[in-house]
Every structure is written in C-alpha cells, then in structure tokens.
Design a protein around this motif. Structure first.
Motif, short mmCIF file in Angstrom:
data_model
loop_
_atom_site.label_atom_id
_atom_site.label_comp_id
_atom_site.label_asym_id
_atom_site.label_seq_id
_atom_site.Cartn_x
_atom_site.Cartn_y
_atom_site.Cartn_z
N PHE A 32 -21.83 30.29 53.27
CA PHE A 32 -20.67 31.16 53.30
C PHE A 32 -19.51 30.68 52.42
CE2 PHE A 32 -22.53 32.53 57.41
CZ PHE A 32 -22.64 33.87 57.09
N PHE A 33 -19.37 29.37 52.29
CA PHE A 33 -18.13 28.87 51.68
C PHE A 33 -18.34 28.21 50.34
CE2 PHE A 33 -17.48 28.61 56.34
CZ PHE A 33 -16.68 29.74 56.44
N GLU A 34 -19.54 28.29 49.82
CA GLU A 34 -19.75 27.75 48.48
C GLU A 34 -20.25 28.87 47.60
OE1 GLU A 34 -20.68 23.05 49.11
OE2 GLU A 34 -22.37 24.40 48.93
N SER A 35 -20.11 28.66 46.31
CA SER A 35 -20.60 29.71 45.42
C SER A 35 -21.70 29.14 44.55
CB SER A 35 -19.46 30.25 44.57
OG SER A 35 -18.93 29.20 43.80
N ARG A 84 -24.46 41.34 46.30
CA ARG A 84 -23.85 41.47 47.62
C ARG A 84 -24.54 42.60 48.39
NH1 ARG A 84 -19.38 39.44 49.98
NH2 ARG A 84 -18.65 38.48 48.07
N HIS A 85 -25.00 42.28 49.60
CA HIS A 85 -25.66 43.29 50.43
C HIS A 85 -24.86 43.54 51.67
CE1 HIS A 85 -29.79 44.21 48.90
NE2 HIS A 85 -29.48 43.20 48.10
N LYS A 86 -24.95 44.78 52.19
CA LYS A 86 -24.41 45.03 53.51
C LYS A 86 -25.45 44.59 54.54
CE LYS A 86 -21.38 48.95 52.76
NZ LYS A 86 -21.84 49.97 51.81
N LYS A 103 -23.48 36.13 51.18
CA LYS A 103 -23.16 37.50 50.80
C LYS A 103 -24.42 38.30 50.49
CE LYS A 103 -22.06 36.30 46.03
NZ LYS A 103 -21.21 35.27 45.48
N ARG A 104 -25.50 37.60 50.17
CA ARG A 104 -26.77 38.31 49.95
C ARG A 104 -27.37 38.72 51.29
NH1 ARG A 104 -30.76 40.47 50.19
NH2 ARG A 104 -32.63 40.52 48.90
N MET A 105 -27.30 37.83 52.28
CA MET A 105 -27.92 38.10 53.57
C MET A 105 -26.92 37.88 54.69
SD MET A 105 -31.70 36.58 52.90
CE MET A 105 -32.39 37.97 53.73
N PRO A 106 -25.95 38.73 54.81
CA PRO A 106 -24.88 38.47 55.77
C PRO A 106 -25.35 38.43 57.22
CG PRO A 106 -24.70 40.68 54.85
CD PRO A 106 -25.75 39.97 54.06
N LEU A 107 -26.17 39.40 57.62
CA LEU A 107 -26.57 39.43 59.02
C LEU A 107 -27.45 38.23 59.35
CD1 LEU A 107 -27.06 42.11 61.32
CD2 LEU A 107 -29.21 40.93 60.95
N THR A 108 -28.37 37.94 58.46
CA THR A 108 -29.26 36.82 58.69
C THR A 108 -28.47 35.52 58.86
OG1 THR A 108 -30.84 37.95 57.29
CG2 THR A 108 -31.27 35.65 57.76
#
Lengths: 572, 131, 570
Positions: free
Chosen positions: A448-451, A517-519, A378-383
């Motif tokens: 993606f699936f862990e917090s 959270r970044h876009k 969620k911090r670096m979605p595109l990456t």
C-alpha cells in the motif's frame, strides 16, 4: 465420555460424500463444468451432514457408526464427538469456498491434470473427515496414512523436478511420521492398554506408567512426534515450506487447514483422549511438548522474516501458528485447551485468507515475491485489504479471530501450576505476536505504501536497520541473494518459478507502466474474490462474536469434559 | 598325556560309525564341487555327490546287526530283528527325485551350451557381460 | 445323504492327485489335438478350485480337521510280533492334513492357479509341455500345503522345485536357462539340507510323521526318556531344516537365486511363482516351527530362533535396500519379496519365540498367515501388472515407466494401489498383516525386531515411491515407450527387456488381453477388500492358535506310533 451415543450413518456419510465425489469427478473428466460442479455439490452436502450433527453434539450426544471388527479386537468405527466435530465442521465449511476458489485458480492458470487435482482434493477431504471421526487410534491411522497418499499427487502436481523433490520429501516425512511413529505408537498403546479406543486407553497406560514410566513416555513421544510431523513441529517441519510448490488452493486448504490440522488434531486426541490430561502430567510430558512447540513457533517466526517468497513466508507462519495450537493444548489448563482448540478454526480462517490472497496475486499478476509487490495495493485493493485484516489477526490484534484464541492461551499459560513455565510460555506468545507483525507488516507496507519505482529492498532483515532504498529491478533480486543458500534466495525462487509455469508469462512484478489501478471486484474473477471475502468475514466474525459460531462452545465443551472443571461465565 | 574320553569317542567313531564319517566327507566334497567348479556339468556332478551322501546316511541308519530283510512272509510268527524298511523307501524315492533333477539340469545345460558353446561358467559370464 | 465326512476325507488326496494325473494329459492328448493343453489345464484347475472350496467349507464352515492317510491301511496280524509288540491294527501311511492353517494356503494356491491360467491364455508361454509343468507345479504346491509328513514334504518341495525350474526356462531364452540352472543348484542344495535335517530327526525319533515327531521330541513315547529338546542332534536337525526351507523362501542371504529367476522367467510364470512358490516354503517353515519343533523346543534353544530372527530382520532391510537400487521393475519386485518374506518369517519366529506370551503367539500367527496370503495376492498382482505393461508397450525398466499414467491409466492405477498395499497403507491387505506382525513384535518385547517391523513401512516406501513418482509425475520426452528402452540407461544383462522392447516395440503387436486385465483388476480388488477381512481370517486361524498355545497338537485321527525302532536302540 459422553452419556448419549446414537447409532447413525451420518459420520460415515460425511466421509463417503467426497469419496463418491472422487468417482464422479473422474467419470466426468471430459466436462470441466460438471466436474467442478461435483466438487461444490459434495462440499455443500458434506457441510450439511456435518452441521446437522452439531446441535446434537453440543447437547452432549455422540453419533456412532461401526462396520464391525476390522482387525482382531479393533472395530472399524466412526464416532462424531465434540473434538471430531470441531475439526470436521471447520474442514467441510472451508472446503465449500476452496472448491470455488480452486476452480478459479486452476482455470485462471490453465493448469494441466485438473481431473487428478480435483479428485485428489476431494479424496483429501474424505480422509480428513475419517481422521476427525475415527473412533480409535487404528482407524485414525488408516485415514492418516490415506491422507498422506492422496495429498502426494497434489504436492507433486507440477511434475517439475522441484515438485517431484518436494513430493519425495513430503512422502518421506509423512510416512516416517505416520507409518513408523504413529503405527509404532498405536501398536505400543494396544500392547499396553489392550485397546486403542479413544477414552479407554488411559487406564492401561497408567498401569504401564507406574511400572515402567520410561516406556510410557516413549510411547507418548512416538505418537506426539508422529502426529507432530504433519503439524510441522520442529525438527520435522521442513516438508511444509517445500510443499508450497503445490497449487495455492492446496497450500491453502490442505497445508494450512486439513492436513496440518489433522496433525494438530492428532496431538489433541493424544493429549485429551489417549493419555488424558492427568496421566500426561503424571509422566511429565506436557511441558517438554509445550516447550518444543514454543521453540518451534519462535524459530519459525524468525525464519519467516527472511523469506521473500510470499508463500514460503506464509508456510513458516503456518509452522509457527500450528505450534500455538499444540502449545495451547499441551498447557493442559482449562483456558489453554480452549485457546488451543479455538486456534484451530481461527488460524484456518486467517491463513486460508492469506493463501487465497497470495494465490489471487499469482493468478492475476504472476508475482510471488514480496520484493516485487511494491504498490500492488492499487492493482488488487480488495485482496490486499483482506490480506491486511487476516495478517492483523495472525498477530493477535483484537476484533480478528486470532486475538480470542491467543487471549485464552495467555490466560491458560499464566494460570498454570508451574508458574515460572507459565510465564515463559506467556512471554514467548507475546514475543511471537511481535514477530508476526514484523513479518506481515512489510507485506502490507509494500503493497500500500510503496510504489513500483521506489521501495525498500526485501527481505528487510537482510539489509541494514531501516532498510535500503532501491529502485525496482533485477539487481534487487541479485543483491538480496543470500550467499550459500541459493534455495532461499529470491532470485533462485524466481527462476524456479519460471521453470514451473513456462506457459505463464515472461515477466513478473509490475508491468512496465506500473500497476494498473483496479476497483475492488474487478481485480480478479468472482470465483476467487468471493471466497476471499467470505472467509475474511468469517475471520472477523470469529474475532468479534466468537460465541456465535459454535466453535467456542465446542472448545469449551471439550475442555470441560476432559478436565472436569466448569469454565464458568467468563466466556461468551 | 592324552585325555582318554575324546580318544575313546574318536576310536568309536572310526570303528563303529565310519559310515557317518564317510557321509560327512562326501557331503563336503559335493558341496565343494558345487561352489568351486566353474564347469556346469561338474557342478551337477557335485550336486549328485551331495545327494548321494545323504542317501548313504539314510541307508546306514537303517542297519541293524544281524537284521533280516523287512519282508514278512505269511507263515512267519515273529521276525526279530530286521532292518528298518522306511529309510530304504525314502532313499528309493529320493533317488528318483534326484534323477529327475539331474535330467532337468542337463536339459538346461544343453540349451546353455547350444547358445554359448561352452560349459565354463566364467566364460559365459564374460560373454554375457560383453553383450 | 451319504456321509460327507468320508467324502471330505478324500479331498486332501484328490487335491494332489488331480493336477498330477492331469499333468500327463496335455502331453498325451497333445499327440492327437494340438491346442488341448489350456483346456485340460482349465478343467483340472476348476476341479481343483472346487475341491479347495469344499475343503475350506469342511474346515472353516464345519470346524473339521480333515485327515487323509495316503496308502493308509491296517497292516499286520496278531500273531506276528515285532520287538515283542503285536502288529495288529498297525497303520502305515502318509498323513495329508487339511486344517485351519493349510486350508487357507490350499485356497490361495487353487485360486491363484486358476487366475494365472486366465492371465496366460494370451500372455503365454504356450505349448502342451508347458501346461503339463504348470499342473505338476500346482500339484506340488498342494502337496506341500497339505502334507503331514516330513519326508513327504521334501518330495513335494522337490516336485515344486522341478516344475519351477522347468517353467522358469519355459520361454527358451538363454538368460532364463542360466537363471533356472542357478535356481536349480541352489534350490536342490537347499532341499538336500532339509533332507539331512529330516534324516537327523528320523535317526533320533524313528518317525517322520509331523505329529508323532512333535510327540517324540516332547518325550511322549515310552522308549524315549524325557524331552529331546536339548539334544544336539535335534538342534542340528532344526538348523538344516530351517536352512533348507529358508533357502526356498528366499530369505537373505539365501535369496541369491530368486531375483534372477523372477526377472528372467516368462511374465506369467513370474506371477505364479512369486505368488506361490516361496509362499508355500515359508508356510512349510511355519508349520515345521509351530507344530514339529513347537515353542518348547525353542525355549530350550533360544539361540536358534534368535538366529532365524536375525536373518529375517536382515532380509527385510537388505531386501528393501536392494529393491530400491534396481532399475528393472521385475528385479525390484523380486527383491521386494525378499523383504516381505523376511516379515513373514519374523512373524512365525515371534510366534514360537520363548519371549512371547499368549498375545504375541496369537498375533504372530495371525500376522504370518495373513501377510503370506496378502503378499501372494499383492505381489502376484504387481508382477501381473508389470507383465501387462510390458506386453502393452514394452516397458520393463523404471526409466521407461515415465509418463505411464497417461498411456496406461488403468495399469498405472493398479501399480499405485498394489504398490501402496505392499507398503502397508491402510486399509489395504498389506496393512492388516503388518499391524498384526507389529503387535506381535511389541507383545513379545523383542525390541530390535520391533524396530525392524516398524521401519519396514518406510523401507518399502523407498522403492514404491520411486515407481509412483516415475509413473505419475515424470514426463520426460525421452522416455516415450516407442523408443523408451533404447534411451534408458544401458545396463548389462538386459537382454530380455531389450529384446522385447526391440522386437515388440510397436505397441500394436502385443495387446493387454482381457485375461491379463481381469487378473490385475481382481488382484487390486482383493488387495483392497482383504484389508477389511482381518478379523475374519483371524478367527479362522483360532484353532491354529489354540493348538500352539496348548502346545499339545490338538489332533484326532490316525496315530502312527513309531513302532520301528531304528538305530537309536542299538
């Protein structure tokens, strides 16, 4: 081998562009914008020059430039043929984006000695072009050695004890491979064949093989291991993971594309143009080489499973993927060669994406270890999306570049005359694909699936089947330590990292409140995101329409030329 | 019973070629002094002895039984036999070279002596190790 | 146009006479004008360089072999008989030969002499006596290069030696005096060995001229029955000659004088002697092996040449290993020379080895001569750079080189390029020589030699990488130049380095002069450009290769057939 050889300055220009850039970069060391401008300009010019030769080469032409006699009986000449162009096009195309990315990376970290860094980088590309276009073994050796020299400052860039050690190891390995094995092999080829020209040595070597096969085999082994050192073939691979101490653009372009591929390229030259397939089969060296490659990619995959540092895991992945290339070519079947050669660009696009992602994570969050990356999606979605696509390609999942090349390699393996060996090679390819998933999936899963506050301890293989639930904290690192192997324990790597970049920060992993959270597009600077996006797109294009890129045509052309068989319309 | 051939050779060597024996002996003594002596001046003496042995060797090769000096007067018709002039020229040159060497060596020794006050190599080594 | 041939014939003699006569001038004129030495030397060496250029033009441009017979006059009268032979038209003299082999050496000597003079303008040492010695040394080196006479070679070796001993001790430090004395004793013993060998040859053949000697050894003259190659006296002669010349060339284990001499000598002197003195000795060994004893001799005595190969191989390995353990830069480079001359001697030995075919002979000669020239440039450049760094900020130890790249980027770059050149990284000059030597070794099929030659790259890297790492990637704060040497590892026998750092420690007191910088830059450029001259130099050496391969020395000019029958007809 080609009918049309045209005298042209273009191969020389391709080499000299970035050499000139070195001078300009050093001259404008006080003005960073102009300095980086030179890098980009040189990269664009270089790619334009190389690409301008592509249509001609695809029509069966070769471009040649010669300085005249260099040492007695050997010309200093460049010749752009299909194989050389394949490598040159790849390296020069990817350099364009790496130039942007490197700017973003180095500025993002506020690194020291940036002028030296960019100058060495440009010089590396210059020598890589020299390797691609070298017309004979000695000229190739010239640039092969120069490549070792100019990449050394990049490996030792950090100027820490760890970097110096890595640099020392790097020099030792590459000079053993280059100055000892390749030089020795070249001298022996010259002695046996009276020439070192690619495509003309096989005759003399065949005579030698008839009278003295052991020596012909020894020469082959010298050159194969010599080039194999840079391609990190086992047991000469251990410099590569250590060299990951270098800044990430270096790890990306050089230690996934230019340097290591120059080793693989050398092996291709050796098999296709120095010994040529017939003779290689005759002296029975292709199967041992392919077996060594298969051993390397399986072993490296297993080691990669246990690495928590992302760059190190990628390094072992590189070791294993490079051996795909060598194995594909060493199969010496039409499809094997096409697959092996196609894997050169395929792996380059995918691995560069992966390294760029790792670098972007490092710059933005100073996180290097997979165990710290829980929820980083969620911090670096595109990456991380790009990372996922490239990782899928590595495993050979269709629609990404890796699938096409592996597919050809599989066909190549099962179509071998030695059927048992073919099946073994095919089996190890598939097994290795599974291992690829095994070591890339945890990264994606973690991201993606862990917090941040609840995730598995890493690396997974060090813990009971199914993993152990751990909350985030230092104790994870402590638990994860492998006794007696401090170098590879996550904790030790963390410490090293702190030593490297004292100016960085005092924390790694997620900030106290969890990842922000970044876009997409806001997660980092465009200098870094644009290259990632472009290159991952390239990887997909290579996977969806490989015939459109030129690389496949070149690979088929090379394969047909050396084996003399038509590959028919299966491909396209 | 003694094998006659070596004996013969030995006797020949002693009676006709004793100069060569002397040469070898002097050479060995000179070399020994160079290696064994720890006194710098003695070392140079050894070196001189070593060279002198070689001069002796050259001169002895020039000798011809009953030979005349190799100077040919204008009115002479034939001079048979005479000793070879070449080794003598060589030795003259070599002596000059040797003297020059000795001079340089002694100059160096003088400088070393003025610095350390001794000519003993061992002592100098100790002093230098202490520094 | 007056006949250029006649004028050209004088050049070999002038090459020797000019510097030796000029050597008296600094002392003589020094009585009147105090600072005349440098100018006299500059003029003499400029003339020398011009002469060398003319000679090179005659040799390589016109394909001539320039022979001058020193004191060569026709002697004798028809009515005077010696041993029943009329003495008319009998020529006595010492041959001086400018051929394809010596021409290159002459050029290198003249060029380096002039360049080092520029270097020492500011770097010192000064004084008229020093310049006299410098000119004398140059004359001696020229003599070794062009002489065609075995005894004359001894004389010039000794002139070279004498001048070198004096120059090593020229800066009045006691350590230098001790090093010079050690050098003198070992050097003189070596030269004497050589003289013993010459004596043996003279006894057996009655001649000292190199061409005549090789003919006599081949059994050419009528009074010698058959070739003398199997004669134990001749074999012993080779042993002594080789021992003498290899001592001068500092081949392991006869190298012990060399590190001290190089390390303690004033920086400018080190540049000069490292570039030339051992070089001409190795050249002399090559000349004697190729043209006096000839490959045929070694075919009859393979053990001798194998012995030489073994020593040279050991030299490569031991020299590199010792270099890697040194802490002082000059000593490191000195041991590096031991290794590099090992390579040169390997190449010469391969060229005359009975196992060698035509190809190995050709590449052996190419490799030996090229590496000789390349090493002179590279090693001279390295010592010059080390000297300039020492002059600039007093660093003489590896430990105080830390972070040098930031303080002295230009000199650091020079060290990097020259260091890589000595490793043999292409396309520098060091690579071409190594390539030729490697090919020669492979062609000769002497596999242990092949192994040593191949490994030499990695061995050289051992010490060069240490320097590069220190210079570029080490910025330990304790190694800052101002208090650098004080904090470095204390070692005994570092009086010179310590003293300079202590009293010259403030970088402002001594500066890197323009001459020093120019010398370093020139060496770097030549080291890089010469790498592309491999083919040109090879073709220039072709007459030498042909002469060796025909095994009959291709020589016109004077014959001094040995008329003096000496002890052998008793």
């Amino acid at each position: 081998m080609s009918e049309h050889v045209v005298a042209s300055y273009r191969p020389l220009a391709a080499v000299l562009v970035s050499a000139l850039a070195v001078v300009l970069i050093i001259a404008s060391h006080r003005r960073p914008n102009i300095r980086e401008g030179w890098s980009v300009l040189a990269a664009l010019t270089k790619f334009a020059i190389v690409a301008s030769m592509a249509p001609g080469v695809l029509d069966g032409m070769e471009y040649r430039w010669s300085l005249g006699e260099f040492v007695f009986g050997i010309e200093f000449a460049f010749r752009a043929d299909a194989l050389g162009l394949l490598f040159a096009m790849l390296a020069s195309f990817l350099w364009i984006f790496t130039a942007f990315y490197a700017t973003g990376y180095m500025r993002g970290l506020d690194e020291h000695a940036q002028t030296r860094f960019f100058a060495s980088f440009a010089a590396s590309l210059s020598t890589a072009m020299g390797i691609a276009f070298a017309e004979n073994l000695v000229v190739m050796f010239v640039f092969y050695e120069l490549l070792s020299v100019v990449t050394y400052p990049l490996v030792a860039h950090d100027e820490t004890e760890e970097a110096r050690t890595a640099g020392r190891k790097y020099l030792a390995y590459t000079f053993f491979g280059g100055g000892f094995l390749v030089l020795g092999g070249s001298a022996l080829v010259y002695w046996a064949a009276g020439t070192v020209q690619f495509g003309e040595t096989a005759e003399g070597l065949r005579l030698l093989a008839e009278t003295d096969p052991a020596i012909a085999q020894a020469i082959f082994a010298f050159l194969a291991l010599g080039f194999g050192t840079k391609a990190a073939i086992m047991p000469l691979h251990s410099w590569l993971p250590d060299a990951m101490v270098a800044p990430t653009p270096v790890s990306g372009l050089l230690h996934a594309v230019a340097v290591v591929k120059s080793g693989a390229f050398g092996v291709a030259r050796l098999l296709l143009d120095v010994y040529e397939p017939d003779l290689t089969v005759e002296i029975g060296m292709h199967l041992p080489l392919a077996a060594l490659a298969a051993f390397t990619f399986l072993t490296a995959s297993f080691i990669a499973l246990r690495k928590d540092n992302l760059k190190r895991r990628l390094a072992y992945s590189t070791i294993s993927q490079l051996s795909y290339i060598i194995m594909g070519i060493a199969l010496l079947t039409p499809y094997g060669i096409v697959g092996g050669l196609l894997h050169i660009p395929a792996h380059a696009f995918m691995k560069l994406t992966l390294f760029f992602c790792a670098g972007a994570i490092h710059v933005e969050t100073h996180t290097d270890d997979i165990s710290d990356m829980a929820g980083i999606g969620k911090r670096m979605p595109l990456t991380m999306t790009a990372f996922t696509i490239a990782a899928a390609g590595m495993a050979g999942i269709p629609l990404v570049a890796g699938f096409v090349s592996k597919f050809y390699m599989l066909i190549g393996a099962v179509s071998m005359e030695a059927q048992l060996a073919g099946i073994i090679f095919a089996g190890s390819l598939i097994l290795s694909g599974v291992l690829n998933i095994a070591y890339f999936w945890p990264v994606v899963y973690t991201a993606f699936f862990e917090s941040e506050d609840e995730h598995d301890a890493k690396p997974l293989v060090d813990f009971p089947m199914g993993g152990t639930r751990e909350s985030y904290g230092e104790e994870v690192a402590a638990d994860g330590g492998e006794p007696g192997d401090e170098d590879e324990s996550p904790h030790a790597t963390d410490d090293d990292h702190h030593g490297d970049h004292e100016h960085d920060h005092h924390h790694h992993g997620p900030p106290p409140g969890g990842w922000e959270r970044h876009k997409p597009w806001t997660e980092s600077t465009w200098l870094m995101l644009m290259p990632i996006a472009v290159i991952v797109t390239g990887a997909v294009v290579l996977g969806v329409v490989p015939g459109m890129t030129g690389f496949l045509d070149l690979a088929i052309q090379i394969s047909e030329a050396v084996l003399g068989t038509e590959l028919g319309g299966v491909i396209g | 019973m003694i094998d006659p051939l070596p004996l013969q050779v030995g006797i020949e060597l002693l009676t006709h070629r004793y100069a060569y024996l002397l040469f070898a002996l002097l050479l060995a003594i000179g070399l020994y002094i160079i290696i064994a002596s720890s006194n710098l001046v003695k070392m140079i003496i050894g070196l001189n002895l070593f060279q002198t042995a070689i001069f002796l060797f050259f001169i002895s090769t020039a000798y011809v039984t009953g030979g005349a000096t190799p100077v040919i007067p204008k009115e002479a018709k034939a001079y048979d036999p005479f000793v070879s002039p070449l080794p003598q020229v060589i030795v003259l040159t070599a002596i000059v070279v040797g003297i020059a060497l000795t001079a340089v060596a002694l100059a160096l020794i003088v400088r070393i002596y003025s610095a350390y006050g001794t000519l003993e190599e061992d002592t100098i080594r100790e002093v230098r190790a202490d520094e | 146009m007056s006949d250029p041939l006649v004028a050209a014939k004088l050049i070999p003699a002038l090459l020797i006479v000019v510097p030796i006569l000029a050597a008296t001038l600094p002392l003589a004129l020094g009585l009147r004008w105090e600072r005349v030495g440098w100018y006299v030397t500059a003029i003499a060496l400029a003339v020398e360089a011009a002469l060398a250029g003319l000679l090179a033009y005659a040799i390589y441009g016109q394909g001539r072999r320039v022979v001058h017979v020193l004191g060569g006059k026709q002697f004798g009268r028809k009515d005077v008989m010696i041993n029943g032979t009329p003495t008319e038209d009998f020529i006595v003299g010492i041959e001086l030969v400018g051929d394809a082999l010596s021409g290159l050496v002459v050029l290198v000597v003249a060029g380096v002499a002039l360049a080092v003079l520029a270097y020492m303008r500011r770097a010192g040492p000064r004084g008229n006596a020093f310049y006299s010695g410098y000119l004398l040394l140059t004359g001696g080196l020229m003599g070794v290069a062009v002489t065609g006479d075995m005894f004359n070679l001894f004389v010039f070796l000794e002139i070279t030696g004498l001048a070198t001993y004096a120059l090593v001790a020229a800066d009045r430090s006691t350590d230098a005096a001790i090093a010079a004395l050690k050098y003198l004793v070992i050097g003189t013993a070596g030269a004497s060995m050589y003289l013993v060998g010459v004596g043996y040859l003279f006894v057996r053949t009655g001649t000292l001229n190199m061409v005549d000697l090789s003919r006599s050894l081949a059994g050419d003259p009528s009074w010698i029955d058959g070739a003398l190659y199997a004669d134990p006296l001749v074999a012993a002669a080779f042993g002594f000659v080789a021992a003498g010349l290899l001592t001068k060339a500092a081949i392991f284990p006869l190298h012990t004088w060399q590190p001290d001499a190089y390390a303690e000598a004033p920086d400018s002197v080190t540049v000069y002697i490292s570039a030339l003195v051992s070089t001409v000795a190795a050249y002399a060994f090559g000349r004697v092996a190729l043209f006096v004893f000839t490959p045929d001799f070694f075919a009859a005595n393979p053990a001798l040449i194998n012995g030489v190969l073994a020593l040279a191989g050991a030299s490569v390995v031991a020299g590199s290993a010792l270099a890697a353990t040194q802490r002082r830069i000059k000593r490191m480079f000195a041991y590096s020379s031991v290794a590099q001359f090992g390579l040169v001697v390997i190449a010469f030995a391969v060229a005359v080895h009975p196992a060698s075919g035509d190809g190995a002979v050709r590449f052996g000669i190419y490799g030996a001569v090229f590496h000789l020239v390349a090493h002179a440039v590279i090693k001279g450049g390295l010592f010059a750079t080390a000297g300039a760094i020492a002059a600039g900020d007093g660093s003489r130890r590896l430990s105080s080189y830390a972070g040098l790249a930031r303080r002295r980027p230009f000199l650091s770059g020079a060290i990097a390029v020259l260091g890589l050149a000595i490793v043999g990284v292409p396309p520098t000059a060091g690579f071409v020589g190594k390539w030729y030597i490697a090919v020669a070794a492979v062609e000769s099929g002497l596999w242990p030699v092949v192994g040593v030659v191949f490994a030499s790259t990695v061995l050289t890297l051992l010490y060069v990488a240490r320097i590069l790492e220190k210079v570029y990637f080490d910025h330990r704060p304790d190694a800052v130049p101002d208090h650098g040497d004080a904090s470095g590892e204390p070692t005994a026998g570092d009086a010179t380095g310590g003293a300079v750092a202590a009293d010259g420690g403030a970088p402002a007191t001594r500066r890197v002069s323009l001459g020093m910088a120019a010398f370093v830059a020139t060496a770097v450029v030549i080291a890089a450009v010469l790498g592309f001259g491999g083919a040109e130099i090879a073709s220039a050496l072709d007459p030498v290769v042909d002469a060796v391969q025909e095994s009959a020395p291709a020589i016109e000019g004077v014959k001094t057939d040995a008329i003096w029958e000496v002890a052998n007809n008793e």
